[in-house]
Design a protein around this motif. Structure first.
Motif, mmCIF file in Angstrom:
data_model
loop_
_atom_site.group_PDB
_atom_site.id
_atom_site.type_symbol
_atom_site.label_atom_id
_atom_site.label_comp_id
_atom_site.label_asym_id
_atom_site.label_seq_id
_atom_site.Cartn_x
_atom_site.Cartn_y
_atom_site.Cartn_z
ATOM 1 N N GLU A 1 0.842 -1.204 0.000
ATOM 2 C CA GLU A 1 0.000 0.000 0.000
ATOM 3 C C GLU A 1 0.881 1.259 0.000
ATOM 4 O O GLU A 1 0.620 2.211 -0.721
ATOM 5 N N ILE A 2 1.923 1.231 0.804
ATOM 6 C CA ILE A 2 2.856 2.358 0.850
ATOM 7 C C ILE A 2 3.563 2.481 -0.499
ATOM 8 O O ILE A 2 3.708 3.577 -1.040
ATOM 9 N N GLY A 3 3.970 1.341 -1.052
ATOM 10 C CA GLY A 3 4.606 1.334 -2.365
ATOM 11 C C GLY A 3 3.704 1.928 -3.432
ATOM 12 O O GLY A 3 4.171 2.620 -4.343
ATOM 13 N N MET A 4 2.398 1.679 -3.329
ATOM 14 C CA MET A 4 1.469 2.245 -4.305
ATOM 15 C C MET A 4 1.434 3.767 -4.205
ATOM 16 O O MET A 4 1.311 4.461 -5.218
ATOM 17 N N GLN A 5 1.585 4.293 -3.009
ATOM 18 C CA GLN A 5 1.637 5.747 -2.855
ATOM 19 C C GLN A 5 2.925 6.299 -3.474
ATOM 20 O O GLN A 5 2.915 7.374 -4.079
ATOM 21 N N TYR A 6 4.011 5.563 -3.348
ATOM 22 C CA TYR A 6 5.248 5.954 -4.038
ATOM 23 C C TYR A 6 5.032 5.931 -5.550
ATOM 24 O O TYR A 6 5.511 6.818 -6.262
ATOM 25 N N TYR A 7 4.331 4.925 -6.043
ATOM 26 C CA TYR A 7 4.016 4.841 -7.471
ATOM 27 C C TYR A 7 3.252 6.100 -7.896
ATOM 28 O O TYR A 7 3.576 6.728 -8.904
ATOM 29 N N LEU A 8 2.228 6.451 -7.128
ATOM 30 C CA LEU A 8 1.416 7.621 -7.457
ATOM 31 C C LEU A 8 2.223 8.919 -7.382
ATOM 32 O O LEU A 8 2.024 9.818 -8.197
ATOM 33 N N LEU A 9 3.146 8.999 -6.431
ATOM 34 C CA LEU A 9 4.026 10.158 -6.359
ATOM 35 C C LEU A 9 4.850 10.264 -7.643
ATOM 36 O O LEU A 9 4.955 11.337 -8.240
ATOM 37 N N GLY A 10 5.400 9.144 -8.078
ATOM 38 C CA GLY A 10 6.154 9.125 -9.328
ATOM 39 C C GLY A 10 5.294 9.484 -10.523
ATOM 40 O O GLY A 10 5.763 10.086 -11.490
ATOM 41 N N ASN A 11 4.008 9.170 -10.451
ATOM 42 C CA ASN A 11 3.081 9.443 -11.539
ATOM 43 C C ASN A 11 2.581 10.894 -11.536
ATOM 44 O O ASN A 11 1.852 11.298 -12.429
ATOM 45 N N TYR B 1 9.107 1.312 7.613
ATOM 46 C CA TYR B 1 9.645 0.253 6.740
ATOM 47 C C TYR B 1 10.931 0.705 6.034
ATOM 48 O O TYR B 1 11.005 0.671 4.807
ATOM 49 N N PRO B 2 11.948 1.089 6.783
ATOM 50 C CA PRO B 2 13.181 1.552 6.129
ATOM 51 C C PRO B 2 13.852 0.469 5.271
ATOM 52 O O PRO B 2 14.528 0.788 4.300
ATOM 53 N N LYS B 3 13.647 -0.782 5.605
ATOM 54 C CA LYS B 3 14.260 -1.872 4.831
ATOM 55 C C LYS B 3 13.561 -2.089 3.484
ATOM 56 O O LYS B 3 14.061 -2.834 2.649
ATOM 57 N N LYS B 4 12.434 -1.440 3.260
ATOM 58 C CA LYS B 4 11.689 -1.568 2.000
ATOM 59 C C LYS B 4 11.980 -0.412 1.051
ATOM 60 O O LYS B 4 11.319 -0.266 0.020
ATOM 61 N N ILE B 5 12.969 0.411 1.368
ATOM 62 C CA ILE B 5 13.239 1.606 0.557
ATOM 63 C C ILE B 5 13.557 1.247 -0.892
ATOM 64 O O ILE B 5 13.173 1.975 -1.815
ATOM 65 N N LYS B 6 14.213 0.124 -1.124
ATOM 66 C CA LYS B 6 14.506 -0.297 -2.501
ATOM 67 C C LYS B 6 13.201 -0.569 -3.250
ATOM 68 O O LYS B 6 13.038 -0.135 -4.395
ATOM 69 N N TYR B 7 12.271 -1.267 -2.608
ATOM 70 C CA TYR B 7 10.958 -1.534 -3.214
ATOM 71 C C TYR B 7 10.220 -0.221 -3.465
ATOM 72 O O TYR B 7 9.647 -0.019 -4.545
#
Length: 150
Positions: free
Chosen positions: A80-90, A108-114
């Motif tokens: 869900e957080i990754g999807m917000q990153y996707y939308l930010l990129g969009n 989730y600092p360990k998910k920064i690559k994702y």
């Protein structure tokens, strides 16, 4: 524990967000009706997503689940957080998006690559986050994804 905290934070902020920030009208459709759409359509894809995850349509938040369908994003907290990153990129910019990204990155600092991969995916796609998806439910899902390079 952190998943629980993030989910509680979401639940506490969802109602005020719907009431005060979402100006759109709720869609006049339910998930059973969506399953009557053509099998290759965005509407059917949304209905299938809702049934698969035992969700109901959330008034004024329908676009959120559409984005899940279009981007093929899962429903775990970090996705869900990754999807917000996707939308930010969009190109999307909103207070809520920034709150999710900030809190999600801290939890989730360990998910920064994702998260970075999701941001770049969103950046590579043509901007689509602002579309009126309620008018696109009969369109073929694959066609939308190809058109916007999702």
């Amino acid at each position: 524990m952190r998943d629980y905290l993030i989910e509680r934070l979401y639940e506490c902020t969802k109602k005020p967000y719907q009431k005060y920030f979402k100006k759109s009208e709720p869609w006049a459709i339910n998930k059973t009706e969506l399953m009557n759409f053509p099998k290759d359509s965005l509407g059917y894809g949304l209905g299938n997503f809702l049934y698969k995850h035992h969700f109901d349509i959330q008034e004024k938040l329908e676009d959120h689940d559409i984005i899940h369908v279009l981007t093929n994003t899962g429903i775990s907290v970090y996705e869900e957080i990754g999807m917000q990153y996707y939308l930010l990129g969009n190109g999307k910019r909103s207070l809520y998006l920034f709150m999710v990204i900030l809190s999600g990155t801290l939890f989730y600092p360990k998910k920064i690559k994702y998260f970075t991969q999701q941001f770049l995916r969103g950046k590579q796609a043509h901007s689509f986050y602002y579309l009126d998806f309620s008018k696109m439910l009969l369109m073929p899902l694959a066609s939308i994804q190809q058109t916007f390079k999702i």
